[in-house]
Scaffold this motif. Structure first.
Motif: not given
Length: 162
Positions: A110-136
Motif C-alpha cells: 500500500v502506497l500513500q501520499g497526502t499533503d503531510e506525507l510524501p508518497l511512500q509505502p506504508i504497509l506490505t502484507g499478504r492476502y490469503f483468499d478463498r472463493f466460490a463460484l456462485v450463480d456463474r
C-alpha cells in the motif's frame, strides 16, 4: 484433463485475478460500501504469517466490514478517498478440480501520499483468499490479511493496528 476443463480453469483464474484487482480499485477510490459488498459471503479479518486467522473475524456481514473500514481508514477530499494505491502482486491462484472453488495467495503493498506525507509505502502484507463460484460469478468466501511490514500509518489509520 480435457480441453473444456482446462478452459474453465483458465477462465476461473482470470476472473479471480480480476476480482482481486477490483477490490484494489474500489478501496483506493474510497468506495467502502462497495468493498464491503465484495465480502458479503465471506469471512474477513487478519491472520498470522501462515494464513491462520487471528482475532475476531467478521463473518458474512458486509455492514461489519464497512464499519471496520470506516473506523480504520482516514479519508481526504471530495469525493473522499484514502489517497492510497493498493498494489496486488505475485498472485497465485489455485482452482479446485471441481472448478467451483479456489484459493489465492497474493502480496499487497500500500502506497500513500497526502499533503503531510510524501508518497511512500506504508504497509506490505499478504492476502490469503478463498472463493466460490456462485450463480456463474466468482465470490470471496474468505479474505485474511497478514501484515508483514508497517511504515508510517499516521495519515492512513484512525487507530492502531491490532
Amino acid at each position: 484433463m480435457d480441453i473444456r476443463h482446462t478452459i474453465e480453469r483458465l477462465s476461473a483464474t482470470e476472473s479471480i485475478r480480476d476480482l482481486l484487482y477490483h477490490y484494489s480499485h474500489l478501496i483506493d477510490r474510497g468506495e467502502l460500501a462497495e468493498v464491503a459488498e465484495l465480502f458479503a459471503d465471506a469471512r474477513y479479518g487478519q491472520c498470522d504469517s501462515d494464513g491462520v486467522p487471528v482475532g475476531v473475524l467478521i463473518d458474512r456481514d458486509p455492514a461489519g466490514v464497512l464499519r471496520a473500514n470506516e473506523s480504520f481508514i482516514r479519508m481526504y477530499g471530495d469525493p473522499p478517498t484514502p489517497r492510497t494505491k493498493h498494489l496486488t502482486t505475485n498472485v497465485r491462484v489455485t482452482v479446485a478440480d471441481s472448478n467451483i472453488e479456489a484459493s489465492s495467495l497474493a502480496y499487497v503493498t500500500v502506497l500513500q501520499g497526502t499533503d503531510e506525507l510524501p508518497l511512500q509505502p506504508i504497509l506490505t502484507g499478504r492476502y490469503f483468499d478463498r472463493f466460490a463460484l456462485v450463480d456463474r460469478q466468482w465470490r470471496f468466501t474468505e479474505r485474511l490479511c497478514c501484515i508483514d511490514h508497517v511504515g508510517n500509518l499516521s495519515e492512513h489509520a484512525r487507530r492502531t493496528l491490532a
